[in-house]
Design a protein around this motif. Structure first.
Motif, PDB file in Angstrom:
ATOM      1  N   VAL A  51       0.825  -1.221   0.000  1.00 24.15           N
ATOM      2  CA  VAL A  51       0.000   0.000   0.000  1.00 24.15           C
ATOM      3  C   VAL A  51       0.854   1.265   0.000  1.00 24.15           C
ATOM      4  CG1 VAL A  51      -2.042  -1.068   1.025  1.00 24.15           C
ATOM      5  CG2 VAL A  51      -0.265  -0.092   2.517  1.00 24.15           C
ATOM      6  N   GLU A  52       2.158   1.087   0.042  1.00 26.00           N
ATOM      7  CA  GLU A  52       3.123   2.193   0.025  1.00 26.00           C
ATOM      8  C   GLU A  52       2.850   3.217   1.132  1.00 26.00           C
ATOM      9  OE1 GLU A  52       3.164   3.427  -4.157  1.00 26.00           O
ATOM     10  OE2 GLU A  52       4.896   2.112  -4.403  1.00 26.00           O
ATOM     11  N   LEU A  53       2.786   2.701   2.354  1.00 26.95           N
ATOM     12  CA  LEU A  53       2.570   3.507   3.553  1.00 26.95           C
ATOM     13  C   LEU A  53       3.540   3.093   4.646  1.00 26.95           C
ATOM     14  CD1 LEU A  53      -1.272   3.448   4.343  1.00 26.95           C
ATOM     15  CD2 LEU A  53       0.083   5.435   3.721  1.00 26.95           C
ATOM     16  N   GLU A 104      -6.487   3.593   4.189  1.00 27.72           N
ATOM     17  CA  GLU A 104      -5.549   4.651   4.569  1.00 27.72           C
ATOM     18  C   GLU A 104      -4.639   5.046   3.413  1.00 27.72           C
ATOM     19  OE1 GLU A 104      -6.026   6.339   7.236  1.00 27.72           O
ATOM     20  OE2 GLU A 104      -7.506   4.943   8.038  1.00 27.72           O
ATOM     21  N   SER A 105      -4.370   4.115   2.512  1.00 26.11           N
ATOM     22  CA  SER A 105      -3.581   4.413   1.329  1.00 26.11           C
ATOM     23  C   SER A 105      -4.274   5.470   0.461  1.00 26.11           C
ATOM     24  CB  SER A 105      -3.352   3.124   0.531  1.00 26.11           C
ATOM     25  OG  SER A 105      -2.646   3.404  -0.652  1.00 26.11           O
ATOM     26  N   VAL A 106      -5.596   5.410   0.402  1.00 27.49           N
ATOM     27  CA  VAL A 106      -6.348   6.429  -0.341  1.00 27.49           C
ATOM     28  C   VAL A 106      -6.209   7.786   0.359  1.00 27.49           C
ATOM     29  CG1 VAL A 106      -8.625   7.127  -1.206  1.00 27.49           C
ATOM     30  CG2 VAL A 106      -7.935   4.715  -1.289  1.00 27.49           C
ATOM     31  N   HIS A 107      -6.206   7.777   1.691  1.00 29.07           N
ATOM     32  CA  HIS A 107      -5.979   9.045   2.412  1.00 29.07           C
ATOM     33  C   HIS A 107      -4.587   9.597   2.094  1.00 29.07           C
ATOM     34  CE1 HIS A 107      -9.737   9.124   4.455  1.00 29.07           C
ATOM     35  NE2 HIS A 107      -9.477   8.118   5.290  1.00 29.07           N
ATOM     36  N   ALA A 108      -3.596   8.725   1.950  1.00 34.18           N
ATOM     37  CA  ALA A 108      -2.259   9.198   1.571  1.00 34.18           C
ATOM     38  C   ALA A 108      -2.292   9.826   0.181  1.00 34.18           C
ATOM     39  CB  ALA A 108      -1.258   8.042   1.623  1.00 34.18           C
TER      40      ALA A 108
END
Length: 123
Positions: free
Chosen positions: A41-43, A78-82
């Motif tokens: 998710v690259e977080l 949370e990835s979408v929030h990033a």
């Protein structure tokens, strides 16, 4: 993968999101979080924090701050929030809070975009 590369990926190439991510990682260290980079998710996932986050967790830049160990679905949310942080930069804080004051929780357009079910809203 190096720290600089992970930081750039987590911030989605946004300088403002990168700044927010660095601040969030410092905050997470203060609260003794276990910090890892999730390549799917690259977080940066900052888990098992004692305090220092809202609700079930808070995404700041490309870092997710939480007290538990998040599910894959929640990390996708949370990835979408990033992505939103990268798109709006530091103004995302104000945009999110204004939206939340008008449309709380599952009615918040940023939460809808991120996926209500994955975020634990049951929608």
């Amino acid at each position: 993968m190096g720290v600089v590369s992970a930081l750039n990926r987590a911030a989605r190439g946004s300088r403002q999101a990168e700044f927010a991510t660095v601040v969030a990682l410092g905050w997470a260290r203060l609260w003794r979080a276990r910090i890892r980079f999730d390549t799917e998710v690259e977080l940066f996932v900052c888990e098992n924090m004692r305090r220092g986050f809202a609700r079930g967790g808070t995404c700041v830049g490309g870092a997710f701050l939480t007290g538990g160990v998040p599910s894959r679905a929640l990390l996708q949310h949370e990835s979408v929030h990033a992505d939103q942080w990268a798109r709006h930069g530091l103004s995302f804080v104000v945009r999110y809070l204004v939206e939340e004051s008008r449309h709380r929780g599952s009615a918040n357009r940023f939460e809808i975009e991120a996926g209500l079910h994955d975020g634990g809203y049951g929608g």
